[in-house]
Design a protein around this motif. Structure first.
Motif, short mmCIF file in Angstrom:
data_model
loop_
_atom_site.label_atom_id
_atom_site.label_comp_id
_atom_site.label_asym_id
_atom_site.label_seq_id
_atom_site.Cartn_x
_atom_site.Cartn_y
_atom_site.Cartn_z
N GLY A 7 0.69 -1.21 0.23
CA GLY A 7 0.02 -0.02 0.02
C GLY A 7 0.97 1.15 0.02
N ASN A 8 0.09 2.35 0.12
CA ASN A 8 1.04 3.71 0.26
C ASN A 8 1.63 3.73 1.51
OD1 ASN A 8 -0.08 5.04 -2.18
ND2 ASN A 8 -2.29 4.82 -1.12
N GLY A 9 2.89 4.45 1.48
CA GLY A 9 3.79 4.74 2.46
C GLY A 9 3.24 5.68 3.40
N GLU A 10 3.59 5.72 4.65
CA GLU A 10 2.95 6.32 5.55
C GLU A 10 2.80 7.95 5.39
OE1 GLU A 10 1.45 5.04 8.34
OE2 GLU A 10 1.80 3.19 7.38
N ALA A 11 3.87 8.55 4.81
CA ALA A 11 4.00 10.11 4.58
C ALA A 11 4.11 10.33 3.28
CB ALA A 11 5.37 10.52 5.25
N ILE A 12 3.45 9.69 2.25
CA ILE A 12 3.34 9.94 0.79
C ILE A 12 2.65 11.01 0.67
CG2 ILE A 12 1.87 8.08 0.19
CD1 ILE A 12 3.74 7.86 -2.38
N ARG A 13 2.73 11.96 -0.26
CA ARG A 13 1.61 12.79 -0.76
C ARG A 13 1.85 12.86 -2.24
NH1 ARG A 13 -0.27 16.68 3.15
NH2 ARG A 13 0.94 16.47 4.96
N GLY A 58 -3.24 15.36 0.83
CA GLY A 58 -3.15 14.52 2.02
C GLY A 58 -2.38 13.34 2.16
N THR A 59 -2.22 12.97 3.29
CA THR A 59 -1.38 11.69 3.86
C THR A 59 -2.40 10.81 3.78
OG1 THR A 59 -1.61 12.16 5.92
CG2 THR A 59 0.32 12.83 4.79
N PRO A 60 -2.02 9.41 3.50
CA PRO A 60 -2.63 8.25 3.58
C PRO A 60 -3.13 7.63 4.74
CG PRO A 60 -0.62 7.49 2.88
CD PRO A 60 -0.77 9.12 3.03
N PHE A 61 -4.18 6.74 5.01
CA PHE A 61 -4.58 6.16 6.37
C PHE A 61 -5.42 4.93 5.97
CE2 PHE A 61 -7.94 9.10 5.45
CZ PHE A 61 -9.02 8.36 5.58
N SER A 62 -5.51 4.18 6.88
CA SER A 62 -6.21 2.85 6.99
C SER A 62 -7.27 2.84 7.63
CB SER A 62 -5.17 1.72 7.12
OG SER A 62 -3.96 1.60 6.45
N VAL A 63 -8.24 2.11 7.23
CA VAL A 63 -9.50 1.95 7.91
C VAL A 63 -9.33 0.70 8.88
CG1 VAL A 63 -12.26 1.68 7.84
CG2 VAL A 63 -10.92 3.26 6.37
N ASN A 114 -3.47 1.72 4.02
CA ASN A 114 -3.33 3.26 3.50
C ASN A 114 -3.96 3.58 2.20
OD1 ASN A 114 -2.00 4.00 5.87
ND2 ASN A 114 -0.04 3.72 4.98
N MET A 115 -5.49 3.10 1.99
CA MET A 115 -5.81 3.13 0.74
C MET A 115 -6.80 4.35 0.81
SD MET A 115 -9.37 0.64 1.59
CE MET A 115 -10.09 0.94 -0.03
N LEU A 116 -7.13 5.26 1.86
CA LEU A 116 -7.68 6.40 1.72
C LEU A 116 -6.89 7.63 1.90
CD1 LEU A 116 -11.07 5.61 3.50
CD2 LEU A 116 -10.71 5.68 1.08
N PHE A 117 -7.13 8.68 1.55
CA PHE A 117 -6.26 9.79 1.71
C PHE A 117 -6.87 11.07 2.59
CE2 PHE A 117 -3.79 7.80 -1.55
CZ PHE A 117 -2.47 8.32 -1.19
N GLY A 118 -6.29 11.73 3.51
CA GLY A 118 -7.14 12.83 4.25
C GLY A 118 -6.82 13.98 3.46
N PRO A 119 -7.16 15.10 3.89
CA PRO A 119 -7.36 16.30 3.54
C PRO A 119 -5.85 17.06 2.97
CG PRO A 119 -7.91 16.80 5.70
CD PRO A 119 -7.41 15.28 5.57
N GLY A 120 -5.55 17.82 2.09
CA GLY A 120 -4.55 18.32 1.56
C GLY A 120 -4.26 19.45 2.30
N GLN A 121 -3.26 20.08 1.96
CA GLN A 121 -2.82 21.44 2.60
C GLN A 121 -2.55 22.59 1.52
OE1 GLN A 121 0.95 20.31 4.61
NE2 GLN A 121 -0.02 20.08 6.60
N LYS A 122 -3.05 23.75 1.90
CA LYS A 122 -2.87 24.91 1.28
C LYS A 122 -2.32 25.99 2.01
CE LYS A 122 -7.00 23.76 -1.36
NZ LYS A 122 -8.25 23.88 -0.93
N LEU A 123 -0.90 26.20 1.75
CA LEU A 123 -0.30 27.21 2.59
C LEU A 123 0.51 28.20 1.63
CD1 LEU A 123 1.92 24.66 4.60
CD2 LEU A 123 0.05 26.00 5.37
N LEU A 124 0.20 29.57 2.23
CA LEU A 124 0.89 30.53 1.59
C LEU A 124 1.67 31.57 2.54
CD1 LEU A 124 1.25 32.57 -0.81
CD2 LEU A 124 -1.05 33.58 -0.15
N ASP A 125 2.90 31.54 2.32
CA ASP A 125 3.92 32.51 3.17
C ASP A 125 4.21 33.93 2.27
OD1 ASP A 125 3.71 30.56 5.00
OD2 ASP A 125 5.60 29.49 4.35
N MET A 126 4.39 34.66 2.76
CA MET A 126 4.51 36.14 2.20
C MET A 126 5.53 36.96 3.08
SD MET A 126 2.88 36.18 -0.51
CE MET A 126 3.19 37.91 -0.98
N SER A 127 6.45 37.84 2.33
CA SER A 127 7.38 38.53 3.13
C SER A 127 7.25 40.03 2.34
CB SER A 127 8.86 38.01 2.97
OG SER A 127 8.89 36.79 3.49
#
Length: 175
Positions: A7-13, A58-63, A114-127
C-alpha cells in the motif's frame, strides 16, 4: 500474505506543488518610478515582495477496527462497497464508514493498507522586505514575514476506527 500489506507509504503525498517568487518593486534610484536619489531614494527604493505557495495532497490512512476476541490480531477492516467517499466530503464525514465492516472473527480484513487519503494542505507564506545600501559593500535588510497568510487550518486525517461509530470519519484536529 505479505502482498496484502502492500500500500501507500505513511508519509507519501501523491501531488505536490510549490511556487516560490520574489518581486523587486519598481521604485527608487535606477527604477521606473520615483527614481530620485539621495535620502528620498533610500526611503522609497529597495522594497520587495516574496512568497511561497504550497499545495499538497493529504497523507494516507487505513480504516481499522478493534478486535474483541483474545488472540485476534488483525486490525484492518473489510471493504464492503466501492463508494468510499460521500458526495459532500467535509470534516464531519471525510469518508463513508458504511463502506467498511469488521471481518469475520480471526480473519484479516481485505481493505488495502493506507487506501484512503486525508485532506490536503494549502499554505501561503509572504514577506515584505526593504534593502538599504550603506556605502558600496554594506547593506541592511528589514523584513516582515507572514506565515500561513490566509490563516486557515490544515486538517489531520479523520478518525478511522469503525469500532467507534460516534467519531469514525470525522476530523477533530489539525496538522
Amino acid at each position: 500474505n505479505a502482498s496484502a500489506d502492500r500500500g501507500n507509504g505513511e508519509a507519501i503525498r501523491p501531488q505536490n506543488f510549490y511556487l516560490s517568487s520574489t518581486y523587486e518593486l519598481p521604485f527608487g534610484p535606477g527604477k521606473h518610478f520615483a527614481s530620485q536619489g539621495g535620502a528620498v531614494g533610500k526611503i522609497i527604493g529597495g522594497w520587495g515582495l516574496a512568497g511561497i505557495l504550497q499545495l499538497r495532497s493529504g497523507t494516507p490512512f487505513s480504516v481499522t477496527f478493534s478486535p474483541t476476541l483474545a488472540g485476534w490480531y488483525a486490525t484492518r477492516a473489510n471493504t464492503v462497497s466501492t463508494n468510499l467517499y460521500p458526495s459532500q466530503q467535509s470534516i464531519a464525514q471525510w469518508f463513508n464508514p458504511a463502506a467498511f465492516a469488521t471481518p469475520a472473527p480471526f480473519t484479516f480484513g481485505d481493505s488495502a493498507r493506507n487506501m484512503l487519503f486525508g485532506p490536503g494542505q494549502k499554505l501561503l507564506d509572504m514577506s515584505i522586505l526593504k534593502t538599504t545600501k550603506i556605502g558600496e559593500r554594506i547593506s541592511t535588510e528589514f523584513r516582515v514575514e507572514f506565515f500561513n497568510l490566509p490563516n486557515h487550518p490544515s486538517f489531520s486525517n479523520p478518525a478511522s476506527n469503525i469500532s467507534v461509530p460516534s467519531t469514525v470519519g470525522q476530523i477533530t484536529s489539525t496538522s
